[in-house]
Design an enzyme around this catalytic site. Structure first.
Site, mmCIF file in Angstrom:
data_model
loop_
_atom_site.group_PDB
_atom_site.id
_atom_site.type_symbol
_atom_site.label_atom_id
_atom_site.label_comp_id
_atom_site.label_asym_id
_atom_site.label_seq_id
_atom_site.Cartn_x
_atom_site.Cartn_y
_atom_site.Cartn_z
ATOM 1 N N GLU A 176 -1.811 -1.142 -5.684
ATOM 2 C CA GLU A 176 -3.031 -0.699 -6.136
ATOM 3 C C GLU A 176 -2.775 -0.103 -7.723
ATOM 4 O O GLU A 176 -1.801 0.169 -8.164
ATOM 5 C CB GLU A 176 -3.173 0.455 -5.452
ATOM 6 C CG GLU A 176 -3.435 0.282 -3.963
ATOM 7 C CD GLU A 176 -3.621 1.690 -3.298
ATOM 8 O OE1 GLU A 176 -4.609 1.653 -2.553
ATOM 9 O OE2 GLU A 176 -2.685 2.401 -3.419
ATOM 10 N N CYS A 214 -12.144 -9.965 8.945
ATOM 11 C CA CYS A 214 -13.422 -10.320 8.723
ATOM 12 C C CYS A 214 -14.226 -9.594 7.400
ATOM 13 O O CYS A 214 -15.254 -10.151 7.186
ATOM 14 C CB CYS A 214 -14.354 -10.091 10.008
ATOM 15 S SG CYS A 214 -14.804 -8.332 10.149
ATOM 16 N N CYS A 249 -12.000 -4.322 6.735
ATOM 17 C CA CYS A 249 -11.149 -5.160 7.704
ATOM 18 C C CYS A 249 -10.567 -6.277 7.109
ATOM 19 O O CYS A 249 -11.140 -7.056 6.748
ATOM 20 C CB CYS A 249 -12.077 -5.588 8.979
ATOM 21 S SG CYS A 249 -11.325 -6.860 10.090
ATOM 22 N N ASP A 254 -2.182 1.265 7.201
ATOM 23 C CA ASP A 254 -1.581 0.937 5.844
ATOM 24 C C ASP A 254 -1.117 -0.486 5.988
ATOM 25 O O ASP A 254 -1.330 -0.992 4.938
ATOM 26 C CB ASP A 254 -0.357 1.899 5.866
ATOM 27 C CG ASP A 254 -0.367 3.241 5.992
ATOM 28 O OD1 ASP A 254 -1.643 3.757 5.498
ATOM 29 O OD2 ASP A 254 0.502 4.154 6.059
ATOM 30 N N ASP A 276 0.795 -1.142 -0.086
ATOM 31 C CA ASP A 276 -0.073 0.014 -0.155
ATOM 32 C C ASP A 276 0.867 1.239 -0.100
ATOM 33 O O ASP A 276 1.993 1.420 0.653
ATOM 34 C CB ASP A 276 -1.122 0.149 1.309
ATOM 35 C CG ASP A 276 -1.779 1.149 1.435
ATOM 36 O OD1 ASP A 276 -2.350 1.520 0.146
ATOM 37 O OD2 ASP A 276 -2.127 1.866 2.200
HETATM 38 ZN ZN LIG Z 1 -13.035 -7.118 11.215
#
Ligand SMILES: [Zn+2]
Length: 386
Positions: free
Chosen positions: A254, A324, A321, A350, A169
Site C-alpha cells: 500500500e 468478485c 471482495c 487481512d 497488507d
Molecule cells: Zn464476493
C-alpha cells in the site's frame, strides 16, 4: 574513542559556526567563499596551534568537514533543513578512509581493526568484508560502540525476474499479511516486555531530581531499553525483507499516506474486544515506526536481486471482495473475518486485503486503483468508510 568523537564534533561545530556567522567576513577578508577546501586549509592551521586537536586523526576531521559540506548542499537543494550542531551523546562518532585501517579476522566471532592513532580494536564479526573498503565509521549509541565498514563491490546487474508476485497488507491482527494467506508477526512478546520496561524506567526517570547523578543513570537505562527495542525491530525488518526479496520478483504494498487513512477507517468498521484493540494498537504503532524502514530495506534488497517494489493506492482494499470485486464495508464482519455478502467468499480480512493489493499492483494497466464501487449503495458505503 570518546576523545576522538569529542574533537571531531568540535571541529564540525566550529566549521558550522564559521559558515553560519562568519562567511561574509571571510569573503571580504579573502575574496573567496567558504568552501570545504577553504575550511580544510583552516583545519591544518588549527591543528598546528592546538596539540589536543592534532592528537586526533586529520582524516576524520576532514570527513566531518565533508559531512558539513554535504549538509549545506542538501540544505540548498531543499532536501533537508539548515545544518544543526552535533551534540554529545547524540552524534558520537567519526570516520576514516578505508586505506588507513587494517582489518583482520581473529576467529569465528571476532575481528580486529587497526584505527589511526587509536590502535587495534576488537569487534564482533557479523559479516564478511568483501570488496574494496572505502571508509570505516565508528559510532556510539546507548548500547555501545559500533564499527561499520563500507565497501565497494563489483556486481553484475541482476537479471530481471518475472518470478512470483506477492501483495502485502499491514494487518491489524498481524503485523504483515501476505496474499498467499500467510502472516508475519514482529516478536510482539519481546517488544511488549521492552515496552513495559521502558514505561517503568520513564516513570522512575521523572522522579529523579534534575541535574542529579541518579537522573543521568536513569536516563542511560531508558536509552538502552529504547535502543534494544529499535534493534529488535530492525533485525526483524532485515530478516523479513531479505526473505521476501529472495522469494519474490514483484512485491506490492500500500502507498503509505493513503494507508494511514484506511487504517483509521478500519477502526470504525471493527468492534473488537479491549484486549484485541490494545494488541492491535501496539502492533500498529510498532509497525508504523518500522514501516518506512521496512519499505526502504525491501526496495533495495529487491532491486539488488532483480525484483521490483510496486506501491498502490490503498483505497477500499479492506472492503473489496478479492473474488468478485464487490465493495461494501459490511463485508468485513470483524477484525479478522471477511465474508462477501454477494458471492459468499470468506477469508481472513487481512489476507483478502493483501490479495486486492496484489491485484492492483499486477493488473496489466499498472497502477490503476482497485475497481470503484459498482452499485449506488456500495459506493455510499465506501464513501462513508473513507
Ligand atoms: Zn464476493
Amino acid at each position: 574513542m570518546r576523545q576522538f568523537s569529542g574533537v571531531v564534533r568540535l571541529v564540525y561545530n566550529l566549521a558550522l559556526e564559521q559558515r553560519r556567522d562568519w562567511w561574509r567576513q571571510y569573503a571580504v577578508r579573502t575574496g573567496k567563499s567558504l568552501t570545504y577546501v577553504a575550511q580544510a586549509r583552516e583545519l591544518t592551521e588549527l591543528r598546528r596551534s592546538f596539540d589536543w586537536i592534532a592528537a586526533v586523526s586529520q582524516t576524520s576531521q576532514q570527513q566531518a568537514l565533508r559531512d558539513l559540506d554535504r549538509a549545506y548542499a542538501n540544505f540548498f537543494a531543499g532536501r533537508s533543513g539548515y545544518p544543526t550542531p552535533r551534540r554529545r551523546g547524540v552524534n558520537d562518532g567519526f570516520r576514516f578512509h578505508g586505506r588507513e585501517c587494517r582489518i583482520r579476522r581473529l576467529n569465528r566471532n571476532w575481528g580486529a581493526i587497526h584505527l589511526p592513532k587509536i590502535g587495534e580494536v576488537r569487534f564482533r564479526w557479523t559479516r564478511d568484508v568483501l570488496g574494496d573498503v572505502k571508509n570505516v565509521t565508528v559510532s556510539r549509541d546507548p548500547l555501545g560502540w559500533h564499527v561499520s565498514i563500507a565497501c565497494e563491490v563489483e556486481s553484475e546487474a541482476p537479471e530481471k525476474r518475472a518470478a512470483e508476485a506477492v501483495g502485502i497488507d499491514r494487518g491489524v491482527a498481524h503485523t504483515l499479511a501476505f496474499s498467499d494467506g500467510t502472516f508475519a508477526d514482529l516478536p510482539l512478546e519481546r517488544l511488549r516486555v521492552l515496552d513495559r520496561r521502558a514505561r517503568k524506567q520513564a516513570r522512575s526517570l521523572a522522579r529523579c531530581r534534575r541535574g542529579s547523578k541518579r537522573r543521568e543513570k536513569a536516563k542511560a537505562r531508558l536509552a538502552r531499553t529504547k535502543a534494544k527495542t529499535a534493534r529488535v525491530r530492525k533485525h526483524w525488518v532485515h530478516e523479513r525483507s531479505a526473505g521476501l526479496a529472495r522469494r519474490y520478483g514483484t512485491v506490492v504494498t500500500e502507498d503509505l499516506k493513503v494507508a494511514n487513512m484506511t487504517a483509521s477507517a478500519r477502526g470504525t468498521v471493527e468492534a473488537p474486544g479491549t484486549h484485541v484493540r490494545q494488541k492491535a494498537g501496539l502492533n500498529r504503532s510498532i509497525l508504523e515506526q518500522g514501516w518506512y524502514q521496512f519499505e526502504t530495506c525491501l526496495r533495495y534488497k529487491l532491486e539488488a536481486a532483480g525484483g521490483v517494489l510496486i506501491k498502490v493506492p490503498a483505497a477500499y482494499t479492506s472492503q473489496t471482495c478479492s473474488e468478485c470485486g464487490s465493495i461494501s464495508k459490511t463485508h468485513r464482519k470483524s477484525q479478522a473475518v471477511f465474508l462477501c455478502s454477494d458471492c459468499g467468499h470468506s477469508a481472513h480480512a487481512d489476507t483478502n486485503a493483501a490479495r486486492n493489493i496484489l491485484r492492483a499492483g499486477t493488473r496489466p494497466s499498472g497502477r490503476a486503483p482497485v475497481a470503484g464501487p459498482t452499485t449506488r449503495e456500495s459506493r455510499q458505503n465506501a464513501l462513508a468508510a473513507a
